[in-house]
Design a protein around this motif. Structure first.
Motif, mmCIF file in Angstrom:
data_model
loop_
_atom_site.group_PDB
_atom_site.id
_atom_site.type_symbol
_atom_site.label_atom_id
_atom_site.label_comp_id
_atom_site.label_asym_id
_atom_site.label_seq_id
_atom_site.Cartn_x
_atom_site.Cartn_y
_atom_site.Cartn_z
ATOM 1 N N ALA A 103 -24.756 -14.527 -22.102
ATOM 2 C CA ALA A 103 -24.972 -15.355 -20.913
ATOM 3 C C ALA A 103 -24.455 -14.667 -19.651
ATOM 4 N N ALA A 104 -23.297 -14.019 -19.754
ATOM 5 C CA ALA A 104 -22.689 -13.383 -18.589
ATOM 6 C C ALA A 104 -23.518 -12.228 -18.061
ATOM 7 N N ASN A 105 -24.301 -11.587 -18.934
ATOM 8 C CA ASN A 105 -25.087 -10.427 -18.528
ATOM 9 C C ASN A 105 -26.515 -10.765 -18.133
ATOM 10 N N ALA B 218 -23.972 -7.659 -33.517
ATOM 11 C CA ALA B 218 -23.036 -8.776 -33.394
ATOM 12 C C ALA B 218 -23.224 -9.820 -34.487
ATOM 13 N N VAL B 219 -24.264 -9.681 -35.299
ATOM 14 C CA VAL B 219 -24.575 -10.666 -36.341
ATOM 15 C C VAL B 219 -23.770 -10.360 -37.596
ATOM 16 N N ASP B 220 -23.077 -11.346 -38.119
ATOM 17 C CA ASP B 220 -22.379 -11.206 -39.396
ATOM 18 C C ASP B 220 -23.414 -11.372 -40.505
ATOM 19 N N ASP C 38 -19.122 -20.925 -35.371
ATOM 20 C CA ASP C 38 -20.295 -20.255 -35.923
ATOM 21 C C ASP C 38 -19.857 -18.984 -36.656
ATOM 22 N N PRO C 39 -20.124 -18.873 -37.961
ATOM 23 C CA PRO C 39 -19.732 -17.657 -38.677
ATOM 24 C C PRO C 39 -20.723 -16.508 -38.506
ATOM 25 N N VAL C 40 -21.907 -16.787 -37.957
ATOM 26 C CA VAL C 40 -22.954 -15.768 -37.851
ATOM 27 C C VAL C 40 -22.885 -15.040 -36.512
ATOM 28 N N VAL C 41 -22.782 -15.777 -35.418
ATOM 29 C CA VAL C 41 -22.685 -15.203 -34.072
ATOM 30 C C VAL C 41 -21.406 -15.729 -33.432
ATOM 31 N N ALA C 42 -20.479 -14.849 -33.171
ATOM 32 C CA ALA C 42 -19.185 -15.256 -32.617
ATOM 33 C C ALA C 42 -19.343 -15.781 -31.194
ATOM 34 N N PRO C 43 -18.507 -16.747 -30.805
ATOM 35 C CA PRO C 43 -18.605 -17.301 -29.449
ATOM 36 C C PRO C 43 -18.567 -16.250 -28.350
ATOM 37 N N GLU C 44 -17.719 -15.234 -28.508
ATOM 38 C CA GLU C 44 -17.602 -14.236 -27.448
ATOM 39 C C GLU C 44 -18.888 -13.424 -27.270
ATOM 40 N N ASP C 45 -19.659 -13.276 -28.338
ATOM 41 C CA ASP C 45 -20.922 -12.541 -28.216
ATOM 42 C C ASP C 45 -21.986 -13.373 -27.501
ATOM 43 N N THR D 50 -33.783 -21.476 -23.373
ATOM 44 C CA THR D 50 -32.637 -22.180 -23.935
ATOM 45 C C THR D 50 -32.353 -21.531 -25.278
ATOM 46 N N LEU D 51 -31.169 -20.933 -25.404
ATOM 47 C CA LEU D 51 -30.844 -20.107 -26.564
ATOM 48 C C LEU D 51 -29.654 -20.695 -27.299
ATOM 49 N N TYR D 52 -29.792 -20.869 -28.597
ATOM 50 C CA TYR D 52 -28.715 -21.392 -29.434
ATOM 51 C C TYR D 52 -28.206 -20.296 -30.364
ATOM 52 N N CYS D 53 -26.902 -20.078 -30.344
ATOM 53 C CA CYS D 53 -26.243 -19.189 -31.318
ATOM 54 C C CYS D 53 -26.954 -17.843 -31.388
ATOM 55 N N THR D 54 -27.101 -17.232 -30.221
ATOM 56 C CA THR D 54 -27.859 -15.991 -30.067
ATOM 57 C C THR D 54 -26.967 -14.915 -29.466
ATOM 58 N N ALA D 55 -27.161 -13.680 -29.934
ATOM 59 C CA ALA D 55 -26.452 -12.527 -29.385
ATOM 60 C C ALA D 55 -27.465 -11.537 -28.835
#
Length: 253
Positions: A215-217, A123-125, A203-210, A113-118
């Motif tokens: 998850a998609a991969n 991808a990290v600001d 989230d300013p650190v990890v963008a939703p699309e990342d 279970t991963l939260y706000c992860t790229a």
């Protein structure tokens, strides 16, 4: 309060409850307080393990640079020391990256279970991540929405106290941030554990699309949006932990 030595550092961890093991892995700088809401919900039907990353809480700082592989090895040392045969991993930010690396390298991970992860530190600001550090004037701004902060002043006074007691600062936090920025995921098609990825819409650190791309991969990955910023999983802990409990129940055997 058990400890284990790995890579020249003494790592502190705590356990609670009884049942299938759920291990929480911290984000950059944050102490064990981060998982208080989850631990209260999970401990009992499950055993929980919360450990302090090097330089955080009661764990020693690392002698040298940190990377995600070293942190995954520290997690393996904790689970081996505690005699855990397999575990459900829950990680946030840097902790999510550690969980990914651990699941690929070692054989104890059952679900992620991963939260706000790229999938990549690229991808990290890094400026936004730096802004979350303890002591900055806006250290909570990127973590929680204004509405949540304004609606719970007593809670945030308590969070400030917990952070002062537990969070990593200075070189120790910088080493954790560098580990997050330097991460490159293993081949995601080889991470076959059931995985749920949650991300903050603001989230300013990890963008939703990342997070969605991660998850998609993943062969068994799914993504879900949560209102809020980098600590959206704390802000919406009741709903998020309900989903976690459902996942643990689904993969109980």
């Amino acid at each position: 309060m058990p400890t284990v030595s790995t890579h020249g550092a003494s790592i502190h961890y705590e356990t609670d409850g009884d049942g299938p093991t759920v291990v929480f892995v911290n984000d950059v700088g944050y102490g064990a307080w981060l998982w208080g809401w989850h631990n209260d919900a999970v401990a009992g039907p499950s055993e929980t393990v919360v450990w302090d990353l090097p330089g955080t809480g009661r764990s020693d700082a690392s002698d040298g640079p940190l990377d995600v592989a070293t942190l995954a090895a520290a997690l393996e040392a904790v689970l081996s020391d505690h005699g855990v045969a397999n575990a459900h991993l829950v990680g946030a930010g840097l902790g999510g990256m550690v969980a990914l690396r651990y699941a690929h390298r070692y054989n104890r991970a059952r679900t992620l279970t991963l939260y706000c992860t790229a999938a990549s530190g690229d991808a990290v600001d890094e400026a936004a991540l730096s802004g979350l550090a303890l002591g900055g004037p806006d250290s909570l701004d990127g973590a929680f929405s204004p509405a949540f902060r304004d609606g719970a002043p007593d809670l945030f006074e308590q969070i400030s106290t917990w952070r002062a007691d537990e969070d990593a600062t200075g070189d120790a936090r910088a080493a954790q941030a560098a580990a997050m920025a330097g991460f490159d995921a293993p081949p995601l098609y080889e991470v076959t554990q059931p995985t749920e990825v949650y991300y903050g819409l603001d989230d300013p650190v990890v963008a939703p699309e990342d997070a969605e791309s991660l998850a998609a991969n993943l062969p068994r990955g799914s993504a879900a949006a949560v209102e809020g910023r980098h600590c959206c999983y704390v802000e919406h802990a009741p709903a998020v932990t309900d989903r976690l409990l459902a996942m643990l129940d689904e993969h109980a055997d």
